[in-house]
Write a protein that holds these residues in place. Structure first.
Motif, PDB file in Angstrom:
ATOM      1  N   ASP A  40      40.846  33.418 -60.688  1.00 43.09           N
ATOM      2  CA  ASP A  40      40.322  34.262 -59.627  1.00 43.09           C
ATOM      3  C   ASP A  40      38.901  34.675 -59.964  1.00 43.09           C
ATOM      4  N   TRP A  41      38.130  34.979 -58.917  1.00 42.84           N
ATOM      5  CA  TRP A  41      36.761  35.469 -59.038  1.00 42.84           C
ATOM      6  C   TRP A  41      36.757  36.905 -58.548  1.00 42.84           C
ATOM      7  N   LEU A  42      36.490  37.851 -59.425  1.00 46.97           N
ATOM      8  CA  LEU A  42      36.543  39.275 -59.077  1.00 46.97           C
ATOM      9  C   LEU A  42      35.161  39.900 -59.120  1.00 46.97           C
ATOM     10  N   CYS A  43      34.839  40.618 -58.053  1.00 45.08           N
ATOM     11  CA  CYS A  43      33.565  41.342 -57.984  1.00 45.08           C
ATOM     12  C   CYS A  43      33.740  42.752 -58.533  1.00 45.08           C
ATOM     13  N   LYS A  44      32.670  43.282 -59.049  1.00 46.46           N
ATOM     14  CA  LYS A  44      32.644  44.675 -59.455  1.00 46.46           C
ATOM     15  C   LYS A  44      32.265  45.508 -58.253  1.00 46.46           C
ATOM     16  N   PRO A  45      32.783  46.705 -58.086  1.00 46.30           N
ATOM     17  CA  PRO A  45      33.779  47.350 -58.928  1.00 46.30           C
ATOM     18  C   PRO A  45      35.128  46.641 -58.805  1.00 46.30           C
ATOM     19  N   ILE A  46      35.884  46.699 -59.854  1.00 47.10           N
ATOM     20  CA  ILE A  46      37.133  45.954 -59.973  1.00 47.10           C
ATOM     21  C   ILE A  46      38.226  46.540 -59.093  1.00 47.10           C
ATOM     22  N   ASP A  47      38.874  45.669 -58.334  1.00 49.62           N
ATOM     23  CA  ASP A  47      40.103  46.015 -57.618  1.00 49.62           C
ATOM     24  C   ASP A  47      41.227  45.813 -58.632  1.00 49.62           C
ATOM     25  N   THR A  48      41.784  46.896 -59.146  1.00 50.29           N
ATOM     26  CA  THR A  48      42.755  46.792 -60.245  1.00 50.29           C
ATOM     27  C   THR A  48      44.006  46.015 -59.860  1.00 50.29           C
ATOM     28  N   ASP A  49      44.453  46.136 -58.612  1.00 52.44           N
ATOM     29  CA  ASP A  49      45.628  45.370 -58.185  1.00 52.44           C
ATOM     30  C   ASP A  49      45.353  43.871 -58.245  1.00 52.44           C
ATOM     31  N   ARG A  50      44.185  43.482 -57.779  1.00 54.48           N
ATOM     32  CA  ARG A  50      43.829  42.061 -57.801  1.00 54.48           C
ATOM     33  C   ARG A  50      43.631  41.576 -59.234  1.00 54.48           C
ATOM     34  N   LEU A  51      43.043  42.406 -60.089  1.00 52.26           N
ATOM     35  CA  LEU A  51      42.877  42.035 -61.491  1.00 52.26           C
ATOM     36  C   LEU A  51      44.234  41.833 -62.153  1.00 52.26           C
ATOM     37  N   LEU A  52      45.166  42.740 -61.913  1.00 53.81           N
ATOM     38  CA  LEU A  52      46.509  42.597 -62.489  1.00 53.81           C
ATOM     39  C   LEU A  52      47.193  41.328 -62.000  1.00 53.81           C
ATOM     40  N   ALA A  53      47.026  41.022 -60.715  1.00 60.58           N
ATOM     41  CA  ALA A  53      47.622  39.798 -60.170  1.00 60.58           C
ATOM     42  C   ALA A  53      47.000  38.565 -60.818  1.00 60.58           C
ATOM     43  N   ALA A  54      45.691  38.589 -60.984  1.00 60.34           N
ATOM     44  CA  ALA A  54      45.007  37.453 -61.609  1.00 60.34           C
ATOM     45  C   ALA A  54      45.437  37.280 -63.062  1.00 60.34           C
ATOM     46  N   LEU A  55      45.544  38.381 -63.774  1.00 60.93           N
ATOM     47  CA  LEU A  55      45.990  38.297 -65.169  1.00 60.93           C
ATOM     48  C   LEU A  55      47.429  37.815 -65.263  1.00 60.93           C
ATOM     49  N   ARG A  56      48.264  38.278 -64.335  1.00 63.43           N
ATOM     50  CA  ARG A  56      49.646  37.820 -64.297  1.00 63.43           C
ATOM     51  C   ARG A  56      49.703  36.305 -64.112  1.00 63.43           C
ATOM     52  N   LEU A  57      48.878  35.801 -63.208  1.00 60.06           N
ATOM     53  CA  LEU A  57      48.834  34.358 -62.990  1.00 60.06           C
ATOM     54  C   LEU A  57      48.283  33.629 -64.218  1.00 60.06           C
ATOM     55  N   ALA A  58      47.257  34.204 -64.833  1.00 59.67           N
ATOM     56  CA  ALA A  58      46.610  33.555 -65.969  1.00 59.67           C
ATOM     57  C   ALA A  58      47.541  33.427 -67.170  1.00 59.67           C
ATOM     58  N   ILE A  59      48.306  34.467 -67.435  1.00 57.58           N
ATOM     59  CA  ILE A  59      49.173  34.413 -68.611  1.00 57.58           C
ATOM     60  C   ILE A  59      50.557  33.868 -68.300  1.00 57.58           C
ATOM     61  N   GLY A  60      50.868  33.734 -67.008  1.00 56.53           N
ATOM     62  CA  GLY A  60      52.166  33.169 -66.638  1.00 56.53           C
ATOM     63  C   GLY A  60      53.328  34.037 -67.045  1.00 56.53           C
ATOM     64  N   GLY A  61      53.105  35.340 -67.113  1.00 57.75           N
ATOM     65  CA  GLY A  61      54.142  36.250 -67.571  1.00 57.75           C
ATOM     66  C   GLY A  61      55.226  36.549 -66.560  1.00 57.75           C
ATOM     67  N   GLU A  62      55.001  36.263 -65.297  1.00 58.66           N
ATOM     68  CA  GLU A  62      55.993  36.542 -64.273  1.00 58.66           C
ATOM     69  C   GLU A  62      56.064  35.365 -63.322  1.00 58.66           C
ATOM     70  N   ASP A  63      57.153  35.276 -62.608  1.00 55.72           N
ATOM     71  CA  ASP A  63      57.277  34.255 -61.588  1.00 55.72           C
ATOM     72  C   ASP A  63      56.260  34.507 -60.492  1.00 55.72           C
ATOM     73  N   ARG A  64      55.882  33.430 -59.842  1.00 58.03           N
ATOM     74  CA  ARG A  64      54.958  33.563 -58.727  1.00 58.03           C
ATOM     75  C   ARG A  64      55.688  34.191 -57.549  1.00 58.03           C
ATOM     76  N   PRO A  65      54.963  34.975 -56.760  1.00 57.52           N
ATOM     77  CA  PRO A  65      55.598  35.586 -55.594  1.00 57.52           C
ATOM     78  C   PRO A  65      55.990  34.524 -54.567  1.00 57.52           C
ATOM     79  N   ALA A  66      57.053  34.796 -53.837  1.00 55.55           N
ATOM     80  CA  ALA A  66      57.514  33.911 -52.776  1.00 55.55           C
ATOM     81  C   ALA A  66      57.007  34.452 -51.446  1.00 55.55           C
ATOM     82  N   ILE A  67      56.338  33.593 -50.688  1.00 56.18           N
ATOM     83  CA  ILE A  67      55.758  33.985 -49.413  1.00 56.18           C
ATOM     84  C   ILE A  67      56.348  33.126 -48.305  1.00 56.18           C
TER      85      ILE A  67
END
Length: 182
Positions: A40-67
């Motif tokens: 993900d590409w994140l602009c400052k100031p940081i949207d913490t929810d989006r940062l957490l989602a990006a980190l979750r995807l990066a480390i693969g710590g959780e299943d991907r959400p189902a949409i």
């Protein structure tokens, strides 16, 4: 240039990367971002929810959400699938009836919903969803204020960039951090 150099190394090819920059939007548009494989590409100031989602995807710590994506236009379904990429498991259906069947079979972390469908109004599906399932309306027209109150968020297709759509999806599918109280 650093990221390009890292991607040429055998050990750097699969390293997950989240870019945080004051100019992330401009940089992302100016590069062939897909070839860099940035989570993900994140602009400052940081949207913490989006940062957490990006980190979750990066480390693969959780299943991907189902949409569940309810959309009758095949071109829009293809574009959304490309935008979502590996961020989520996307299940697409074309009609209200197909959506009802999908919702009866499983729970989804998000419903991405078009309003104008060949067999009815997408908003009619809201009664089948639990109050905890977020709904992101992605439609050609703006919702009336009454309908807007019944959904988590609404975007107009012609005025929404791919980055905005992905950001909205990630923010609605990221678990909120719980706050402990004494």
């Amino acid at each position: 240039s650093l990221l390009c150099d890292v991607r040429t190394l055998p050990a750097g090819h699969d390293v997950p990367v989240v870019v945080v920059s004051a100019t992330a939007d401009m940089t992302h548009r100016g590069l062939k971002a897909k070839s860099l494989e940035v989570v993900d590409w994140l602009c400052k100031p940081i949207d913490t929810d989006r940062l957490l989602a990006a980190l979750r995807l990066a480390i693969g710590g959780e299943d991907r959400p189902a949409i569940l994506h309810v959309e009758d236009d095949g071109d829009i379904r293809a574009v959304v699938k490309f935008i979502v990429g590996e961020s989520a498991d996307l299940h697409s259906v074309e009609t209200c009836n197909d959506a009802r069947e999908a919702l009866a079979l499983r729970d989804y972390d998000l419903v991405l919903l078009d309003v104008g469908l060949p067999d009815g109004c997408g908003l009619d599906l809201l009664s089948q969803l639990g109050s905890t399932t977020p709904v992101l309306v992605f439609s050609a027209q703006e919702l009336c204020p009454k309908a807007s109150k019944r959904v988590s968020s609404a975007l107009v297709k012609s005025r929404t960039s791919g980055d905005e759509l992905l950001s909205s999806i990630l923010s609605l599918t990221t678990p909120r951090a719980s706050v402990a109280t004494d």
